[in-house]
Scaffold this motif. Structure first.
Motif, mmCIF file in Angstrom:
data_model
loop_
_atom_site.group_PDB
_atom_site.id
_atom_site.type_symbol
_atom_site.label_atom_id
_atom_site.label_comp_id
_atom_site.label_asym_id
_atom_site.label_seq_id
_atom_site.Cartn_x
_atom_site.Cartn_y
_atom_site.Cartn_z
ATOM 1 N N LEU A 140 6.294 -6.015 11.247
ATOM 2 C CA LEU A 140 6.611 -7.131 10.347
ATOM 3 C C LEU A 140 5.935 -8.445 10.749
ATOM 4 C CD1 LEU A 140 10.443 -6.547 9.791
ATOM 5 C CD2 LEU A 140 8.528 -5.572 8.539
ATOM 6 N N THR A 166 9.819 -13.660 0.842
ATOM 7 C CA THR A 166 8.377 -13.460 0.848
ATOM 8 C C THR A 166 7.797 -14.077 -0.417
ATOM 9 O OG1 THR A 166 6.603 -11.822 0.898
ATOM 10 C CG2 THR A 166 8.622 -11.171 -0.230
ATOM 11 N N CYS A 212 6.242 -9.786 -2.605
ATOM 12 C CA CYS A 212 7.049 -8.615 -2.274
ATOM 13 C C CYS A 212 6.235 -7.328 -2.384
ATOM 14 C CB CYS A 212 8.287 -8.546 -3.172
ATOM 15 S SG CYS A 212 9.408 -7.196 -2.767
ATOM 16 N N ASP A 239 3.594 -7.208 0.486
ATOM 17 C CA ASP A 239 4.225 -6.935 1.777
ATOM 18 C C ASP A 239 4.765 -5.512 1.827
ATOM 19 O OD1 ASP A 239 3.614 -9.421 2.771
ATOM 20 O OD2 ASP A 239 5.607 -10.256 2.435
ATOM 21 N N TYR A 240 5.303 -5.041 0.719
ATOM 22 C CA TYR A 240 5.776 -3.658 0.643
ATOM 23 C C TYR A 240 4.646 -2.701 1.007
ATOM 24 C CZ TYR A 240 6.954 0.791 -1.620
ATOM 25 O OH TYR A 240 7.166 2.114 -1.879
ATOM 26 N N THR A 262 1.826 -3.290 2.642
ATOM 27 C CA THR A 262 1.411 -3.484 4.034
ATOM 28 C C THR A 262 2.402 -2.837 4.995
ATOM 29 O OG1 THR A 262 0.284 -5.562 3.521
ATOM 30 C CG2 THR A 262 0.950 -5.228 5.813
ATOM 31 N N PHE A 263 3.689 -3.140 4.809
ATOM 32 C CA PHE A 263 4.704 -2.630 5.734
ATOM 33 C C PHE A 263 4.858 -1.116 5.621
ATOM 34 C CE2 PHE A 263 6.963 -7.001 5.357
ATOM 35 C CZ PHE A 263 6.007 -7.575 6.186
ATOM 36 N N LEU A 286 13.889 -7.549 1.072
ATOM 37 C CA LEU A 286 12.627 -8.284 1.098
ATOM 38 C C LEU A 286 12.485 -8.869 -0.298
ATOM 39 C CD1 LEU A 286 9.963 -8.963 2.601
ATOM 40 C CD2 LEU A 286 9.044 -6.832 1.648
ATOM 41 N N GLU A 312 11.177 -11.739 -3.185
ATOM 42 C CA GLU A 312 10.292 -12.766 -3.734
ATOM 43 C C GLU A 312 11.059 -13.424 -4.868
ATOM 44 O OE1 GLU A 312 6.141 -12.943 -6.319
ATOM 45 O OE2 GLU A 312 6.624 -11.139 -5.158
#
Length: 144
Positions: free
Chosen positions: A26, A88, A91, A94-95, A97-98, A130, A132
């Motif tokens: 993260l 974030t 979202c 980041d979803y 990426t994570f 998470l 947005e």
């Protein structure tokens, strides 16, 4: 007078593994990693929010009687404890990426009345939102 939240607790089965989860998956930073006798004080936080830390507290550390420790271990291992909501500005990004880094998501990004939200678990089973926030939603005006 209270000025805001400074530290909140995240229960973990393995502090070092959870520290690696937050820092490697993260992009959080380590704030403290201090040995204090029989326990370690480990905190992490989002790089852009220096005033808020997550204290990674061991489920078998001092301060918990055996009955309470066992009850807490059962709750964490069942994955029923929500440890918070992270904001974030992307979202879905980041979803992706994570997820590529191995983060377990229990809900893909979905449109909600307040914005876009995904839900994931840490390495111990705690779940997090998470989120947005919607640009047109003003929480102080619409809900306050």
């Amino acid at each position: 007078m209270i000025q805001g939240l400074g530290i909140t607790t995240v229960w973990t089965f393995d502090q070092q593994r959870t520290k690696a989860f937050f820092t490697e998956k993260l992009d959080f930073e380590i704030r403290d990693d201090i040995s204090m006798g029989d326990m370690k004080w480990v905190t992490v936080g989002a790089k852009d929010q220096p005033g808020v830390e997550l204290a990674l507290m061991s489920l078998d550390g001092p301060g918990l009687d055996p009955e309470s420790a066992e009850a807490l271990k059962k709750l964490v291992s069942k994955g029923v404890l929500g440890a918070g909501a992270f904001r974030t500005d992307d979202c879905r990004g980041d979803y992706a990426t994570f997820k590529a880094r191995g983060v377990e998501f229990i809900q893909e990004p979905k449109e909600r009345p307040y914005g876009v939200e995904a839900i994931f678990r840490d390495d111990s089973g705690n779940w997090y939102s998470l989120t947005e926030r919607s640009e047109e939603l003003d929480f102080s005006k619409d809900f306050g």
